[in-house]
Design a protein around this motif. Structure first.
Motif, PDB file in Angstrom:
ATOM      1  N   VAL A  41      83.828  31.145 109.417  1.00 33.80           N
ATOM      2  CA  VAL A  41      83.212  30.301 110.447  1.00 33.80           C
ATOM      3  C   VAL A  41      82.403  29.179 109.792  1.00 33.80           C
ATOM      4  CG1 VAL A  41      81.504  30.296 112.305  1.00 33.80           C
ATOM      5  CG2 VAL A  41      83.197  32.116 112.191  1.00 33.80           C
ATOM      6  N   ASN A  42      81.667  29.514 108.738  1.00 36.48           N
ATOM      7  CA  ASN A  42      80.892  28.486 108.026  1.00 36.48           C
ATOM      8  C   ASN A  42      81.803  27.406 107.449  1.00 36.48           C
ATOM      9  OD1 ASN A  42      78.492  29.745 108.564  1.00 36.48           O
ATOM     10  ND2 ASN A  42      78.407  30.801 106.597  1.00 36.48           N
ATOM     11  N   LEU A  43      82.927  27.810 106.908  1.00 33.61           N
ATOM     12  CA  LEU A  43      83.876  26.842 106.362  1.00 33.61           C
ATOM     13  C   LEU A  43      84.391  25.916 107.457  1.00 33.61           C
ATOM     14  CD1 LEU A  43      85.505  25.839 103.949  1.00 33.61           C
ATOM     15  CD2 LEU A  43      87.204  27.576 104.488  1.00 33.61           C
ATOM     16  N   ASN A  44      84.686  26.455 108.623  1.00 34.68           N
ATOM     17  CA  ASN A  44      85.122  25.625 109.744  1.00 34.68           C
ATOM     18  C   ASN A  44      84.027  24.674 110.199  1.00 34.68           C
ATOM     19  OD1 ASN A  44      87.805  25.985 110.354  1.00 34.68           O
ATOM     20  ND2 ASN A  44      87.438  27.835 111.542  1.00 34.68           N
ATOM     21  N   LEU A  45      82.792  25.151 110.272  1.00 30.97           N
ATOM     22  CA  LEU A  45      81.695  24.294 110.704  1.00 30.97           C
ATOM     23  C   LEU A  45      81.511  23.101 109.768  1.00 30.97           C
ATOM     24  CD1 LEU A  45      79.020  26.917 111.798  1.00 30.97           C
ATOM     25  CD2 LEU A  45      80.113  25.226 113.261  1.00 30.97           C
ATOM     26  N   VAL A  46      81.536  23.352 108.480  1.00 32.68           N
ATOM     27  CA  VAL A  46      81.353  22.265 107.520  1.00 32.68           C
ATOM     28  C   VAL A  46      82.560  21.332 107.516  1.00 32.68           C
ATOM     29  CG1 VAL A  46      81.093  21.743 105.065  1.00 32.68           C
ATOM     30  CG2 VAL A  46      79.742  23.556 106.097  1.00 32.68           C
ATOM     31  N   ALA A  47      83.757  21.881 107.620  1.00 28.57           N
ATOM     32  CA  ALA A  47      84.959  21.040 107.618  1.00 28.57           C
ATOM     33  C   ALA A  47      84.986  20.120 108.837  1.00 28.57           C
ATOM     34  CB  ALA A  47      86.206  21.910 107.580  1.00 28.57           C
ATOM     35  N   PHE A  48      84.659  20.652 109.997  1.00 29.73           N
ATOM     36  CA  PHE A  48      84.655  19.809 111.188  1.00 29.73           C
ATOM     37  C   PHE A  48      83.502  18.816 111.158  1.00 29.73           C
ATOM     38  CE2 PHE A  48      87.642  22.844 112.965  1.00 29.73           C
ATOM     39  CZ  PHE A  48      88.479  22.004 113.700  1.00 29.73           C
ATOM     40  N   ASP A  49      82.400  19.183 110.540  1.00 34.41           N
ATOM     41  CA  ASP A  49      81.285  18.242 110.407  1.00 34.41           C
ATOM     42  C   ASP A  49      81.686  17.055 109.536  1.00 34.41           C
ATOM     43  OD1 ASP A  49      78.490  17.465 110.748  1.00 34.41           O
ATOM     44  OD2 ASP A  49      78.305  17.928 108.613  1.00 34.41           O
ATOM     45  N   LEU A  56      74.193  13.476 112.547  1.00 31.71           N
ATOM     46  CA  LEU A  56      73.122  14.489 112.509  1.00 31.71           C
ATOM     47  C   LEU A  56      73.480  15.689 111.635  1.00 31.71           C
ATOM     48  CD1 LEU A  56      72.093  14.497 116.261  1.00 31.71           C
ATOM     49  CD2 LEU A  56      70.936  13.391 114.351  1.00 31.71           C
ATOM     50  N   HIS A  57      74.728  15.773 111.219  1.00 29.18           N
ATOM     51  CA  HIS A  57      75.211  16.907 110.413  1.00 29.18           C
ATOM     52  C   HIS A  57      74.917  18.234 111.115  1.00 29.18           C
ATOM     53  CE1 HIS A  57      76.278  14.242 107.187  1.00 29.18           C
ATOM     54  NE2 HIS A  57      75.062  13.730 107.184  1.00 29.18           N
ATOM     55  N   ALA A  58      75.299  18.319 112.370  1.00 27.35           N
ATOM     56  CA  ALA A  58      75.056  19.525 113.168  1.00 27.35           C
ATOM     57  C   ALA A  58      75.826  20.727 112.623  1.00 27.35           C
ATOM     58  CB  ALA A  58      75.426  19.275 114.625  1.00 27.35           C
ATOM     59  N   GLY A  59      77.027  20.505 112.115  1.00 23.97           N
ATOM     60  CA  GLY A  59      77.812  21.606 111.561  1.00 23.97           C
ATOM     61  C   GLY A  59      77.140  22.227 110.353  1.00 23.97           C
ATOM     62  N   GLN A  60      76.559  21.403 109.508  1.00 25.93           N
ATOM     63  CA  GLN A  60      75.874  21.920 108.325  1.00 25.93           C
ATOM     64  C   GLN A  60      74.582  22.631 108.713  1.00 25.93           C
ATOM     65  OE1 GLN A  60      75.527  18.880 105.335  1.00 25.93           O
ATOM     66  NE2 GLN A  60      77.664  18.275 105.581  1.00 25.93           N
ATOM     67  N   ALA A  61      73.898  22.127 109.738  1.00 22.60           N
ATOM     68  CA  ALA A  61      72.681  22.797 110.208  1.00 22.60           C
ATOM     69  C   ALA A  61      73.019  24.165 110.813  1.00 22.60           C
ATOM     70  CB  ALA A  61      71.969  21.930 111.235  1.00 22.60           C
ATOM     71  N   LEU A  62      74.099  24.224 111.592  1.00 22.54           N
ATOM     72  CA  LEU A  62      74.520  25.510 112.139  1.00 22.54           C
ATOM     73  C   LEU A  62      74.956  26.469 111.041  1.00 22.54           C
ATOM     74  CD1 LEU A  62      76.462  24.480 115.357  1.00 22.54           C
ATOM     75  CD2 LEU A  62      74.318  25.743 115.212  1.00 22.54           C
ATOM     76  N   ILE A  67      74.074  31.399 107.870  1.00 27.08           N
ATOM     77  CA  ILE A  67      73.789  32.065 106.594  1.00 27.08           C
ATOM     78  C   ILE A  67      72.518  32.904 106.703  1.00 27.08           C
ATOM     79  CG2 ILE A  67      73.106  31.639 104.196  1.00 27.08           C
ATOM     80  CD1 ILE A  67      75.043  29.253 104.237  1.00 27.08           C
ATOM     81  N   ALA A  68      71.498  32.375 107.384  1.00 23.01           N
ATOM     82  CA  ALA A  68      70.250  33.134 107.557  1.00 23.01           C
ATOM     83  C   ALA A  68      70.485  34.378 108.396  1.00 23.01           C
ATOM     84  CB  ALA A  68      69.197  32.246 108.199  1.00 23.01           C
ATOM     85  N   ILE A  69      71.261  34.256 109.459  1.00 21.68           N
ATOM     86  CA  ILE A  69      71.550  35.415 110.306  1.00 21.68           C
ATOM     87  C   ILE A  69      72.395  36.432 109.550  1.00 21.68           C
ATOM     88  CG2 ILE A  69      72.859  36.124 112.350  1.00 21.68           C
ATOM     89  CD1 ILE A  69      71.766  33.609 113.707  1.00 21.68           C
ATOM     90  N   ALA A  70      73.341  35.956 108.743  1.00 26.14           N
ATOM     91  CA  ALA A  70      74.173  36.867 107.952  1.00 26.14           C
ATOM     92  C   ALA A  70      73.336  37.623 106.931  1.00 26.14           C
ATOM     93  CB  ALA A  70      75.276  36.080 107.261  1.00 26.14           C
ATOM     94  N   ALA A  71      72.350  36.961 106.334  1.00 27.34           N
ATOM     95  CA  ALA A  71      71.487  37.644 105.369  1.00 27.34           C
ATOM     96  C   ALA A  71      70.658  38.732 106.056  1.00 27.34           C
ATOM     97  CB  ALA A  71      70.574  36.635 104.678  1.00 27.34           C
TER      98      ALA A  71
END
Length: 120
Positions: A41-49, A56-62, A67-71
């Motif tokens: 999911v993180n890879l998709n968010l950054v790729a679409f961003d 605003l780089h919303a994908g990178q912020a999400l 990552i914080a929730i996964a930790a």
């Protein structure tokens, strides 16, 4: 950059993680598979961003929130798995279905309700 390459890679990672969640019996491996799905999911968010060129780089912020929730999920999940392993001696997910305490012998739901009413 073509969007297809990271999207296909993310789909493959997600499918591998989904297979790991559905097929594995060890709780640690299930947690690792969930992490693999979150990384897809993180890879998709950054790729679409990057593809949308969002100012605003919303994908990178999400992604940072994910990552914080996964930790936090891994920390709590490993703590639960370690406590179950200490109490049960196994981390097999199929054997964890019987985690409820055994009911009193001869106790039915009706008799426990009657005892609760009598005590009140």
């Amino acid at each position: 950059m073509h969007l297809a390459y990271p999207a296909v890679l993310a789909a493959l990672l997600f499918c591998v993680g989904l297979y790991g969640v559905l097929a594995r019996r060890n709780a640690i491996l299930v947690l690792m598979s969930v992490e693999l799905m979150l990384n897809a999911v993180n890879l998709n968010l950054v790729a679409f961003d990057v593809w949308l060129r969002d100012a605003l780089h919303a994908g990178q912020a999400l992604t940072l929130f994910t990552i914080a929730i996964a930790a936090a999920e891994i920390g709590i999940g490993l703590a639960i798995v370690l406590m179950v392993y200490r109490n049960r001696g196994t981390s097999d997910v199929d054997r964890l279905r019987d985690t409820a305490e055994p009911a009193e012998s001869g106790a039915t739901p009706e008799s426990t309700d009657e005892k609760a009413e009598a005590a009140a």
